[in-house]
Design a protein around this motif. Structure first.
Motif, PDB file in Angstrom:
ATOM      1  N   LYS A 157       1.248  -1.231   0.125  1.00 19.58           N
ATOM      2  CA  LYS A 157      -0.202  -0.028   0.152  1.00 19.58           C
ATOM      3  C   LYS A 157       1.242   1.229   0.031  1.00 19.58           C
ATOM      4  N   ALA A 158       1.782   1.266  -1.528  1.00 14.22           N
ATOM      5  CA  ALA A 158       3.035   2.286  -0.840  1.00 14.22           C
ATOM      6  C   ALA A 158       1.860   3.765  -1.535  1.00 14.22           C
ATOM      7  N   ASP A 159       1.324   3.325  -2.226  1.00 15.01           N
ATOM      8  CA  ASP A 159       0.982   4.199  -3.128  1.00 15.01           C
ATOM      9  C   ASP A 159      -0.412   5.166  -1.614  1.00 15.01           C
ATOM     10  N   LYS A 160      -0.341   5.119  -0.888  1.00 20.02           N
ATOM     11  CA  LYS A 160      -1.441   5.261   0.190  1.00 20.02           C
ATOM     12  C   LYS A 160      -0.709   6.321   1.172  1.00 20.02           C
ATOM     13  N   VAL A 161       0.964   6.340   1.083  1.00 21.84           N
ATOM     14  CA  VAL A 161       1.017   7.877   1.083  1.00 21.84           C
ATOM     15  C   VAL A 161       1.973   8.273   0.243  1.00 21.84           C
ATOM     16  N   THR A 162       2.422   9.781   0.901  1.00 19.61           N
ATOM     17  CA  THR A 162       3.401  10.688  -0.419  1.00 19.61           C
ATOM     18  C   THR A 162       4.587   9.746  -0.495  1.00 19.61           C
ATOM     19  N   ARG A 163       5.148   9.883  -1.664  1.00 16.49           N
ATOM     20  CA  ARG A 163       7.062  10.183  -1.905  1.00 16.49           C
ATOM     21  C   ARG A 163       7.543  10.507  -0.680  1.00 16.49           C
ATOM     22  N   GLY A 164       7.049  11.919   0.247  1.00 17.43           N
ATOM     23  CA  GLY A 164       8.331  12.517   0.597  1.00 17.43           C
ATOM     24  C   GLY A 164       7.729  11.271   2.174  1.00 17.43           C
ATOM     25  N   GLN A 165       6.884  11.102   2.356  1.00 19.63           N
ATOM     26  CA  GLN A 165       6.493  10.270   3.966  1.00 19.63           C
ATOM     27  C   GLN A 165       7.080   8.992   3.765  1.00 19.63           C
ATOM     28  N   ARG A 166       7.948   8.770   2.791  1.00 17.05           N
ATOM     29  CA  ARG A 166       7.648   7.074   3.120  1.00 17.05           C
ATOM     30  C   ARG A 166       9.091   6.760   3.896  1.00 17.05           C
ATOM     31  N   ARG A 167       9.864   7.684   3.480  1.00 18.80           N
ATOM     32  CA  ARG A 167      11.048   7.243   4.657  1.00 18.80           C
ATOM     33  C   ARG A 167      10.437   6.736   6.003  1.00 18.80           C
ATOM     34  N   GLU A 168       9.989   7.919   6.136  1.00 17.25           N
ATOM     35  CA  GLU A 168       9.971   8.413   8.168  1.00 17.25           C
ATOM     36  C   GLU A 168       9.024   6.526   8.309  1.00 17.25           C
ATOM     37  N   HIS A 169       8.246   6.517   6.791  1.00 15.45           N
ATOM     38  CA  HIS A 169       6.584   4.839   7.643  1.00 15.45           C
ATOM     39  C   HIS A 169       8.016   4.248   7.884  1.00 15.45           C
ATOM     40  N   VAL A 170       9.003   3.884   6.450  1.00 16.62           N
ATOM     41  CA  VAL A 170       9.302   2.882   6.234  1.00 16.62           C
ATOM     42  C   VAL A 170      10.761   2.491   8.102  1.00 16.62           C
ATOM     43  N   ARG A 171      11.215   3.915   8.469  1.00 19.76           N
ATOM     44  CA  ARG A 171      12.018   3.872   9.381  1.00 19.76           C
ATOM     45  C   ARG A 171      11.868   3.420  10.807  1.00 19.76           C
ATOM     46  N   LYS A 172      10.237   3.522  11.208  1.00 15.54           N
ATOM     47  CA  LYS A 172       9.409   3.288  12.139  1.00 15.54           C
ATOM     48  C   LYS A 172       8.855   1.529  11.523  1.00 15.54           C
ATOM     49  N   ILE A 173       8.640   1.776  10.707  1.00 14.27           N
ATOM     50  CA  ILE A 173       8.810  -0.394  10.212  1.00 14.27           C
ATOM     51  C   ILE A 173       9.787  -1.063  10.585  1.00 14.27           C
ATOM     52  N   ALA A 174      10.829  -0.875  10.160  1.00 18.26           N
ATOM     53  CA  ALA A 174      12.250  -1.585  10.120  1.00 18.26           C
ATOM     54  C   ALA A 174      12.441  -1.386  11.584  1.00 18.26           C
ATOM     55  N   ALA A 175      12.203  -0.159  12.178  1.00 13.60           N
ATOM     56  CA  ALA A 175      12.540  -0.554  14.116  1.00 13.60           C
ATOM     57  C   ALA A 175      11.630  -1.092  14.399  1.00 13.60           C
ATOM     58  N   ALA A 176      10.760  -1.133  14.177  1.00 13.70           N
ATOM     59  CA  ALA A 176       9.736  -1.582  15.318  1.00 13.70           C
ATOM     60  C   ALA A 176       9.876  -3.396  14.940  1.00 13.70           C
ATOM     61  N   CYS A 177      10.495  -3.939  13.858  1.00 12.49           N
ATOM     62  CA  CYS A 177      11.385  -5.390  13.293  1.00 12.49           C
ATOM     63  C   CYS A 177      12.159  -5.784  13.795  1.00 12.49           C
ATOM     64  N   GLY A 178      13.469  -4.560  14.328  1.00 11.47           N
ATOM     65  CA  GLY A 178      14.414  -4.690  14.109  1.00 11.47           C
ATOM     66  C   GLY A 178      14.862  -5.041  12.704  1.00 11.47           C
ATOM     67  N   LEU A 179      15.097  -4.555  11.804  1.00 10.29           N
ATOM     68  CA  LEU A 179      15.926  -5.173  10.631  1.00 10.29           C
ATOM     69  C   LEU A 179      15.719  -3.594  10.792  1.00 10.29           C
ATOM     70  N   PRO A 180      17.265  -3.991   9.323  1.00  7.03           N
ATOM     71  CA  PRO A 180      17.476  -2.794   8.462  1.00  7.03           C
ATOM     72  C   PRO A 180      16.521  -2.084   7.461  1.00  7.03           C
ATOM     73  N   GLU A 181      16.186  -0.986   7.000  1.00  3.11           N
ATOM     74  CA  GLU A 181      15.483  -0.623   5.998  1.00  3.11           C
ATOM     75  C   GLU A 181      15.354  -0.931   4.799  1.00  3.11           C
ATOM     76  N   ASP A 182      16.823  -1.014   4.538  1.00  2.35           N
ATOM     77  CA  ASP A 182      17.152  -2.171   3.041  1.00  2.35           C
ATOM     78  C   ASP A 182      16.575  -3.023   3.202  1.00  2.35           C
ATOM     79  N   ALA A 183      16.296  -4.025   4.074  1.00  5.35           N
ATOM     80  CA  ALA A 183      15.319  -5.065   4.240  1.00  5.35           C
ATOM     81  C   ALA A 183      13.800  -5.314   3.763  1.00  5.35           C
ATOM     82  N   PHE A 184      13.375  -4.031   3.318  1.00  5.94           N
ATOM     83  CA  PHE A 184      12.387  -3.991   3.003  1.00  5.94           C
ATOM     84  C   PHE A 184      11.924  -3.710   1.553  1.00  5.94           C
TER      85      PHE A 184
END
Length: 214
Positions: free
Chosen positions: A159-186
């Motif tokens: 559902k990447a289209d549900k947020v703006t491109r400018g917001q994506r990095r912050e969303h990915v950062r929070k998800i990666a931190a919660a999962c304990g995985l690097p951002e480039d794993a996604f």
């Protein structure tokens, strides 16, 4: 290495799988009902309403191979499909929907965990997360199971289209931190725009290339 059938699917890296045939095999709950044979498998998992069915249909260029529903939690079985007569795709039940009967919810954990533990031809699991939501307890538990059984994980944020491109990095950062995985794993994916489709197939190819699970 690739089997002869798999070499026909992925002639070179970065190429999207050419879908020549798809077929429903069967639904199952217990190992004795799983499809027989050693066909390599890629499973798809995620919370109810995460967009799993839409993602599978998009990847396979099919409108309704996997049934989508406005009622989350409808899929309650392990559903097996064969792709190009070369590997199986397994649609795992969505988890985490509160309105599903308690007896059904209790059966999901053992059913899925048994599949992850017992299915020796499972090459990897595509774990789907919603870009708008921080992973919950069920998501993190599923990640723990994949680590416990040493199953390669293909982490996809849909559902990447549900947020703006400018917001994506912050969303990915929070998800990666919660999962304990690097951002480039996604891998970012959208069934609407088809963004990320080639990247997902690339990672599926790598999982199929990895050989039998330990």
């Amino acid at each position: 290495m690739f089997t002869p059938q798999e070499k026909n699917l992925f002639p070179h890296r970065g190429r999207i799988l050419q879908i020549k045939s798809t077929a429903f095999l069967k639904s199952a709950v217990h190992p004795e009902h799983y499809p027989e044979g050693g066909m390599p498998e890629i499973a798809f998992a995620g919370r109810s309403n995460v967009g799993k069915s839409s993602m599978i249909n998009c990847l396979l260029n099919r409108r309704a191979l996997v049934r989508t529903s406005s009622t989350p939690g409808r899929t309650q079985l392990l559903n097996f499909f064969t792709i190009n007569d070369a590997f199986n795709l397994v649609d795992l039940p969505g988890y985490g929907f509160a309105k599903v009967p308690l007896a059904v919810k209790r059966s999901w954990g053992p059913m899925i965990r048994t599949y992850l533990e017992k299915r020796r031809n499972l090459r990897g699991v595509v774990l789907i997360l919603d870009i708008r939501r921080i992973p919950g307890e069920e998501d993190l538990q599923f990640l723990d199971w994949l680590e416990e059984y040493q199953i390669p994980t293909i982490a996809v944020i849909t559902k990447a289209d549900k947020v703006t491109r400018g917001q994506r990095r912050e969303h990915v950062r929070k998800i990666a931190a919660a999962c304990g995985l690097p951002e480039d794993a996604f891998t970012l994916f959208s069934a609407t725009s088809r963004e990320g489709r080639a990247d997902v197939w690339e990672r599926v190819a790598q999982a199929l290339d990895s050989g039998e699970n330990p």
